[in-house]
Write a protein that holds these residues in place. Structure first.
Motif, PDB file in Angstrom:
ATOM      1  N   ILE A  33       2.080   4.472  -8.501  1.00 25.96           N
ATOM      2  CA  ILE A  33       1.657   3.218  -9.129  1.00 25.96           C
ATOM      3  C   ILE A  33       0.210   3.365  -9.599  1.00 25.96           C
ATOM      4  O   ILE A  33      -0.640   3.878  -8.879  1.00 25.96           O
ATOM      5  N   ASP A  34      -0.054   2.898 -10.821  1.00 28.68           N
ATOM      6  CA  ASP A  34      -1.386   3.003 -11.404  1.00 28.68           C
ATOM      7  C   ASP A  34      -2.202   1.724 -11.259  1.00 28.68           C
ATOM      8  O   ASP A  34      -3.426   1.761 -11.334  1.00 28.68           O
ATOM      9  N   MET A  35      -1.519   0.592 -11.071  1.00 30.54           N
ATOM     10  CA  MET A  35      -2.205  -0.699 -11.011  1.00 30.54           C
ATOM     11  C   MET A  35      -1.303  -1.705 -10.283  1.00 30.54           C
ATOM     12  O   MET A  35      -0.082  -1.644 -10.399  1.00 30.54           O
ATOM     13  N   VAL A  36      -1.930  -2.615  -9.563  1.00 31.99           N
ATOM     14  CA  VAL A  36      -1.206  -3.698  -8.893  1.00 31.99           C
ATOM     15  C   VAL A  36      -1.656  -5.011  -9.507  1.00 31.99           C
ATOM     16  O   VAL A  36      -2.860  -5.239  -9.693  1.00 31.99           O
ATOM     17  N   VAL A  37      -0.688  -5.864  -9.822  1.00 28.87           N
ATOM     18  CA  VAL A  37      -0.991  -7.220 -10.294  1.00 28.87           C
ATOM     19  C   VAL A  37      -0.356  -8.160  -9.280  1.00 28.87           C
ATOM     20  O   VAL A  37       0.866  -8.182  -9.125  1.00 28.87           O
ATOM     21  N   ILE A  38      -1.191  -8.908  -8.576  1.00 27.94           N
ATOM     22  CA  ILE A  38      -0.714  -9.735  -7.464  1.00 27.94           C
ATOM     23  C   ILE A  38      -1.248 -11.154  -7.600  1.00 27.94           C
ATOM     24  O   ILE A  38      -2.375 -11.365  -8.037  1.00 27.94           O
ATOM     25  N   GLN A  76       0.837  -1.199   0.000  1.00 28.97           N
ATOM     26  CA  GLN A  76       0.000   0.000   0.000  1.00 28.97           C
ATOM     27  C   GLN A  76       0.880   1.260   0.000  1.00 28.97           C
ATOM     28  O   GLN A  76       0.642   2.194  -0.779  1.00 28.97           O
ATOM     29  N   ALA A  77       1.898   1.300   0.834  1.00 32.26           N
ATOM     30  CA  ALA A  77       2.790   2.461   0.903  1.00 32.26           C
ATOM     31  C   ALA A  77       3.565   2.632  -0.400  1.00 32.26           C
ATOM     32  O   ALA A  77       3.746   3.763  -0.874  1.00 32.26           O
ATOM     33  N   TYR A  78       4.003   1.526  -0.999  1.00 32.88           N
ATOM     34  CA  TYR A  78       4.747   1.599  -2.248  1.00 32.88           C
ATOM     35  C   TYR A  78       3.871   2.197  -3.347  1.00 32.88           C
ATOM     36  O   TYR A  78       4.327   3.039  -4.123  1.00 32.88           O
ATOM     37  N   VAL A  79       2.629   1.776  -3.393  1.00 34.82           N
ATOM     38  CA  VAL A  79       1.688   2.318  -4.386  1.00 34.82           C
ATOM     39  C   VAL A  79       1.584   3.836  -4.225  1.00 34.82           C
ATOM     40  O   VAL A  79       1.655   4.588  -5.202  1.00 34.82           O
ATOM     41  N   GLU A  80       1.439   4.283  -2.998  1.00 33.35           N
ATOM     42  CA  GLU A  80       1.276   5.713  -2.731  1.00 33.35           C
ATOM     43  C   GLU A  80       2.561   6.500  -2.995  1.00 33.35           C
ATOM     44  O   GLU A  80       2.509   7.622  -3.508  1.00 33.35           O
ATOM     45  N   ASP A  81       3.704   5.918  -2.682  1.00 34.84           N
ATOM     46  CA  ASP A  81       4.979   6.629  -2.785  1.00 34.84           C
ATOM     47  C   ASP A  81       5.590   6.632  -4.184  1.00 34.84           C
ATOM     48  O   ASP A  81       6.490   7.426  -4.457  1.00 34.84           O
ATOM     49  N   LEU A 124      -7.354  -2.375   0.560  1.00 29.87           N
ATOM     50  CA  LEU A 124      -6.675  -1.182   1.059  1.00 29.87           C
ATOM     51  C   LEU A 124      -6.133  -0.244  -0.019  1.00 29.87           C
ATOM     52  O   LEU A 124      -6.042   0.958   0.202  1.00 29.87           O
ATOM     53  N   VAL A 125      -5.733  -0.793  -1.148  1.00 33.21           N
ATOM     54  CA  VAL A 125      -5.092   0.030  -2.178  1.00 33.21           C
ATOM     55  C   VAL A 125      -6.153   0.770  -2.988  1.00 33.21           C
ATOM     56  O   VAL A 125      -7.134   0.177  -3.427  1.00 33.21           O
ATOM     57  N   ASP A 126      -5.906   2.044  -3.186  1.00 33.92           N
ATOM     58  CA  ASP A 126      -6.861   2.896  -3.885  1.00 33.92           C
ATOM     59  C   ASP A 126      -6.544   2.988  -5.384  1.00 33.92           C
ATOM     60  O   ASP A 126      -6.625   4.063  -5.972  1.00 33.92           O
ATOM     61  N   LYS A 127      -6.142   1.893  -5.962  1.00 32.48           N
ATOM     62  CA  LYS A 127      -5.850   1.780  -7.395  1.00 32.48           C
ATOM     63  C   LYS A 127      -6.401   0.437  -7.860  1.00 32.48           C
ATOM     64  O   LYS A 127      -6.673  -0.451  -7.048  1.00 32.48           O
TER      65      LYS A 127
END
Length: 161
Positions: free
Chosen positions: A104-109, A96-101, A132-135
């Protein structure tokens, strides 16, 4: 629209699935891949009895560097730029922090496909990231293709398990 795609990896088969899908998407979209490995804070602290905590933590970090480096290699083969990172902490919080910092536009997990009581008691990193992630988050659960079988951890590579 999607310039930066985060692919968290723990070196598992399911992470291999996400790597395959994430790099394919990045290739199609002209996006940069961010490969992130989070050294589990709890696992890194579990070895103080042996007196080898610092050594074990370094092994976990080196493992993370190895698997994120492998993601970078696969991305390079596909003509996709890749940024790698290894952090220590609680996986979903670090993701979550990495996305914000890092814009990041999208997460693939990848998902381990936990179910029933285990899922209710433990939750899953993928589930927590979705909540939690807002993307946009793509959760991948499938068998990897033969081309990524080499990335699956062998017995000597699974220092974090």
């Amino acid at each position: 629209m999607y310039d930066n795609i985060l692919i968290p990896t723990d070196g598992s088969e399911q992470a291999g699935n996400a790597i395959e899908e994430g790099i394919r998407l990045a290739e199609q979209l002209g996006a940069t891949v961010h490969a992130l490995h989070v050294v589990d804070e709890f696992e890194a602290k579990i070895v103080p009895i042996t007196g080898a905590q610092d050594q074990k933590r370094q092994e976990y970090i080196e493992y993370g560097e190895k698997i994120t480096g492998e993601v970078a290699g696969v991305a390079a083969d596909a003509g996709v730029d890749c940024v790698t990172a290894v952090q220590t902490g609680i996986a979903h919080k670090k993701i979550q922090a990495y996305v914000e910092d890092h814009d990041i536009d999208m997460v693939v997990i990848g998902s381990r496909g936990l179910g029933g009581v285990e899922e209710m008691l433990l939750g899953s990193t993928a589930d927590k990231v979705v909540r939690l992630v807002d993307k946009p988050v793509t959760v991948v659960y499938k068998r990897p293709t033969e081309s990524l079988q080499w990335m699956l951890p062998s017995a000597e590579d699974t220092v974090h398990r």
